[in-house]
Design a protein around this motif. Structure first.
Motif, short mmCIF file in Angstrom:
data_model
loop_
_atom_site.label_atom_id
_atom_site.label_comp_id
_atom_site.label_asym_id
_atom_site.label_seq_id
_atom_site.Cartn_x
_atom_site.Cartn_y
_atom_site.Cartn_z
N SER A 103 12.88 -16.28 6.29
CA SER A 103 11.66 -17.29 6.58
C SER A 103 10.39 -16.66 5.73
O SER A 103 10.51 -15.49 5.19
N TRP A 104 9.63 -17.65 5.83
CA TRP A 104 8.29 -17.39 5.19
C TRP A 104 7.04 -18.33 5.71
O TRP A 104 7.25 -19.17 6.54
N ARG A 105 5.92 -17.53 5.65
CA ARG A 105 4.67 -18.18 6.46
C ARG A 105 3.42 -18.44 5.33
O ARG A 105 3.38 -17.19 4.59
N GLN A 106 3.08 -19.30 5.36
CA GLN A 106 1.93 -19.59 4.23
C GLN A 106 0.76 -19.18 4.93
O GLN A 106 0.12 -19.71 5.91
N LEU A 107 0.04 -17.87 4.45
CA LEU A 107 -1.06 -17.42 4.94
C LEU A 107 -2.42 -17.82 4.45
O LEU A 107 -3.29 -17.86 5.04
N ALA A 108 -2.25 -18.55 3.38
CA ALA A 108 -3.30 -19.01 2.59
C ALA A 108 -2.89 -19.80 1.15
O ALA A 108 -1.73 -19.83 0.95
N THR A 109 -3.80 -20.53 0.61
CA THR A 109 -3.30 -21.23 -0.57
C THR A 109 -2.59 -20.51 -1.41
O THR A 109 -1.50 -21.27 -2.31
N ASN A 110 -2.90 -19.22 -1.57
CA ASN A 110 -2.18 -18.30 -2.78
C ASN A 110 -1.63 -17.27 -2.06
O ASN A 110 -1.21 -16.24 -2.97
N GLU A 111 -1.13 -17.36 -0.91
CA GLU A 111 -0.36 -16.00 -0.20
C GLU A 111 0.53 -16.68 0.67
O GLU A 111 0.54 -17.41 1.48
N GLY B 262 11.77 -26.98 -3.13
CA GLY B 262 11.97 -25.65 -2.21
C GLY B 262 12.79 -24.71 -2.64
O GLY B 262 13.28 -24.52 -4.06
N VAL B 263 12.94 -23.98 -1.66
CA VAL B 263 13.93 -22.75 -1.81
C VAL B 263 14.89 -22.45 -0.64
O VAL B 263 14.53 -22.63 0.57
N SER B 264 16.16 -22.22 -1.00
CA SER B 264 17.20 -21.92 0.31
C SER B 264 17.13 -20.39 0.42
O SER B 264 17.12 -19.70 -0.26
N PRO B 265 17.28 -20.04 1.84
CA PRO B 265 17.27 -18.70 2.16
C PRO B 265 18.31 -17.76 1.73
O PRO B 265 19.38 -18.50 1.58
N GLY C 225 -1.13 -26.53 -8.79
CA GLY C 225 -2.05 -25.99 -7.75
C GLY C 225 -2.04 -26.81 -6.27
O GLY C 225 -2.31 -26.45 -5.40
N GLU C 226 -0.87 -27.99 -6.54
CA GLU C 226 -0.57 -28.88 -5.10
C GLU C 226 0.43 -28.27 -4.49
O GLU C 226 1.69 -28.19 -4.80
N LEU C 227 0.00 -27.76 -3.28
CA LEU C 227 0.91 -27.04 -2.27
C LEU C 227 1.62 -28.07 -1.50
O LEU C 227 2.82 -27.73 -0.95
N GLY D 256 -4.35 -17.75 -8.12
CA GLY D 256 -4.77 -19.07 -7.57
C GLY D 256 -3.97 -19.72 -6.83
O GLY D 256 -2.56 -19.29 -6.65
N GLY D 257 -4.06 -20.78 -6.41
CA GLY D 257 -3.08 -21.85 -5.54
C GLY D 257 -1.97 -21.99 -6.70
O GLY D 257 -2.15 -22.18 -7.89
N ASP D 258 -0.68 -21.63 -6.23
CA ASP D 258 0.46 -21.92 -7.00
C ASP D 258 1.79 -22.66 -6.25
O ASP D 258 2.13 -21.98 -5.61
N ALA D 259 1.96 -23.76 -6.88
CA ALA D 259 2.93 -24.63 -6.09
C ALA D 259 4.25 -23.95 -6.30
O ALA D 259 5.40 -24.08 -5.36
N LEU D 260 4.41 -22.96 -7.11
CA LEU D 260 6.02 -22.45 -7.67
C LEU D 260 5.89 -20.98 -7.19
O LEU D 260 6.87 -20.36 -7.46
N LEU D 261 4.86 -20.58 -6.25
CA LEU D 261 4.86 -19.28 -5.75
C LEU D 261 6.15 -18.51 -5.30
O LEU D 261 6.74 -17.62 -5.54
N ALA D 262 6.71 -19.34 -4.25
CA ALA D 262 7.78 -18.99 -3.58
C ALA D 262 8.95 -19.09 -4.20
O ALA D 262 9.95 -18.21 -4.31
N ARG D 263 9.10 -19.77 -5.49
CA ARG D 263 10.23 -19.88 -6.29
C ARG D 263 10.36 -18.88 -7.20
O ARG D 263 11.18 -18.00 -7.53
N ARG D 264 8.97 -18.38 -7.55
CA ARG D 264 8.96 -17.33 -8.45
C ARG D 264 9.56 -15.93 -8.10
O ARG D 264 10.28 -15.02 -8.71
#
Length: 555
Positions: A134-142, A126-129, A492-494, A202-210
């Protein structure tokens, strides 16, 4: 929501086989210092996020050898920078031609002057703030991120979502170092003064980290034509710049608008020294409070004087084997190649002891997906010869071992180790462009390819496995299951728990099937004067705000 914030071979086998067993491919070779910049920029188009190396200067196996062979520098050469410019003086060999954080990517000065949306912490999922609370998962890729309303830049203006969007877009469009990390990002937009939405293709398990690792700049200050942002940047970090001499020094003072509190030391100086020899002498001579990126050989030179600590840098070296065809299609041959290499000896001789053998996997404990139950391969030359005989290669075989010219000492040492079991590996020295092309070819351009994987800034093992698959190390690990399929599944596993299981399967499969030769993980050696607080650091880069300088001894 964001996760809870942190509280806060035989000896002769290592001899170089000589230039007769080497050849170079291509024309002029790019200088060593530029290879990291090539990785940062060129890899973006290849979507090899694992090669997104922060711009912290080249670290190579040559460092210890260079230090050991250089003559001692005279104090006269260092005299120009000996004046105590502040309570905290930090020395480095990292070259800083600019203070633009988007061009630098990351580093000690970047962390002092700028905040990012979040902080990726080595060894944690995960990621420390940070700027984003905060964040909210709107979709698998958003994802939707909300900024902390108290965040301020050093000029007193609030940090907005528009600033974050501008910073990420500028990084991508200009092809700056962290552009490679952002590979796959398809859209981002500010939906309010403190809210932004990011989307991947697409679905990206590392989107928040990126998106979390990009330093955020003030769009107004960055775009201004009246001042030079590269010399007097505006950030939201705990320090501001009071003086900057490119490739020489950076003077810092506590920011009056620091929204995360004041640093331990009100003023700090980062001194850039040309060589590691000069860095060691400056520390030993009492001119520095802290030195970062000392050579491994410095541990002996400074023994009994200043405290020192080896901190895991997270640059992992391994050799990808072409497992689809040829001798390495046989697991017994792949195991024999691993048994032939004495990695502890490589660490001692090539890194000056500033590192550790990989523990039967591609990454170290700083990475998500590290599997502590796996063990390193124990060298066994006799066992390697027996396995080769069983596989029908009792007389050995000839092959090629390719890698970048900067790592020629490592390539030569590996060739010598393999020769001890009659695997005759000719060393092929590649230019940086050729090396990158080989990593991205996906077809196994060479039977053996030396790879370096920088765990920072995302600290995720999945990226290292992607490199193995792309470089030709894909193979079937179970009926109808391949390494490539497992890599695609984890990417792609969230769900964090399910992804951890997939990464564990990958680690076990790689340890069992050996599509590579495990080498070592380099370390970062810090030194500091007795009495300096906040040392050693947890990793790289240094957090200057948490270090307190000790009083200087009487002149």
């Amino acid at each position: 929501m964001w996760p809870e914030p942190e509280r806060e071979l035989e000896d002769g086998a290592l001899d170089a086989p000589g230039t007769a067993n080497r050849r170079s491919v291509g024309g002029s070779l790019v200088p060593a210092i530029s290879r990291r910049r090539l990785l940062l920029g060129a890899v973006r188009g290849l979507a090899l996020a694992g090669l997104a190396l922060p711009a912290r200067g080249l670290r190579s196996d040559l460092r210890a050898a260079r230090f050991a062979g250089e003559p001692a520098l005279s104090r006269r050469l260092l005299a120009a920078g000996t004046a105590d410019a502040g309570p905290l003086v930090v020395g480095t060999t990292v070259f800083l031609p600019t203070l633009d954080p988007l061009q630098l990517g990351d580093g000690t000065v970047v962390r002092a002057l700028f905040d990012s949306l979040g902080r990726v912490v080595a060894g944690r999922d995960g990621v420390s703030p940070l700027l984003a609370r905060s964040w909210r998962q709107l979709a698998t890729n958003e994802l939707e991120l909300e900024l902390d309303p108290s965040a301020r830049f050093s000029d007193g203006t609030p940090v907005t979502a528009a600033d974050a969007v501008f910073s990420i877009r500028t990084t991508l469009e200009a092809g700056y170092p962290l552009a490679a990390v952002l590979a796959g990002l398809s859209d981002l937009r500010a939906t309010g003064p403190r809210t932004l939405v990011v989307r991947s293709a697409g679905g990206d398990a590392l989107l928040a980290r990126r998106v979390a690792v990009v330093p955020v700049v003030s769009q107004a200050a960055y775009s201004s034509t009246t001042t030079s942002f590269a010399d007097r940047p505006v950030g939201s970090g705990r320090y501001v710049v009071t003086g900057f001499s490119p490739a020489s020094s950076v003077e810092l003072a506590a920011s009056a608008f620091s929204w995360r509190g004041q640093p331990e030391t009100a003023t700090a100086t980062l001194r850039q020294l040309v060589t590691q020899v000069a860095l060691v002498e400056a520390l030993a001579g009492g001119q520095l409070d802290v030195a970062e990126d000392l050579p491994g050989a410095a541990a002996a030179a400074l023994a009994g004087s200043d405290p020192m600590a080896l901190v895991g840098l997270g640059v992992d070296s391994f050799v990808v084997l072409r497992a689809a065809s040829g001798p390495f299609a046989d697991r017994r041959v792949r195991l024999a190649a691993n048994l032939a290499v004495d990695t502890p000896a490589l660490v001692a001789r090539l890194l000056g002891g500033a590192g550790a053998p990989l523990a039967g996997q591609l990454v170290g404990p700083s990475c998500s997906g590290f599997e502590p139950s796996l063990a390193a391969v124990t060298p066994d030359v006799a066992g390697a010869r027996q396995l080769l005989a069983e596989a029908g290669y009792g007389g050995g075989f000839a092959t090629e071992l390719a890698g970048p010219i900067e790592l020629a000492p490592t390539l030569d040492a590996l060739s010598g180790s393999l020769r001890a079991v009659n695997i005759r590996a000719e060393v092929v020295l590649l230019s940086n462009a050729q090396w990158l092309a080989a990593l991205a070819s996906g077809a196994g351009s060479w039977p053996m390819l030396l790879v370096q994987f920088d765990e920072a800034p995302l600290y995720d093992a999945g990226l290292a496995y992607e490199l193995v698959v792309r470089a030709g190390g894909d193979l079937t690990v179970a009926p109808r299951v391949s390494l490539a399929s497992l890599v695609a599944a984890q990417a792609g596993e969230l769900d964090a728990s399910r992804r951890r299981l997939l990464l564990g399967q990958l680690a076990s499969a790689v340890r069992s099937e050996l599509p590579c030769i495990f080498l070592y993980r380099q370390s970062w050696l810090y030194g500091w004067r007795a009495g300096v607080g906040g040392m050693p650091p947890a990793g790289w880069p240094l957090d200057l705000a948490t270090i307190s300088g000790a009083p200087y001894p009487p002149a």
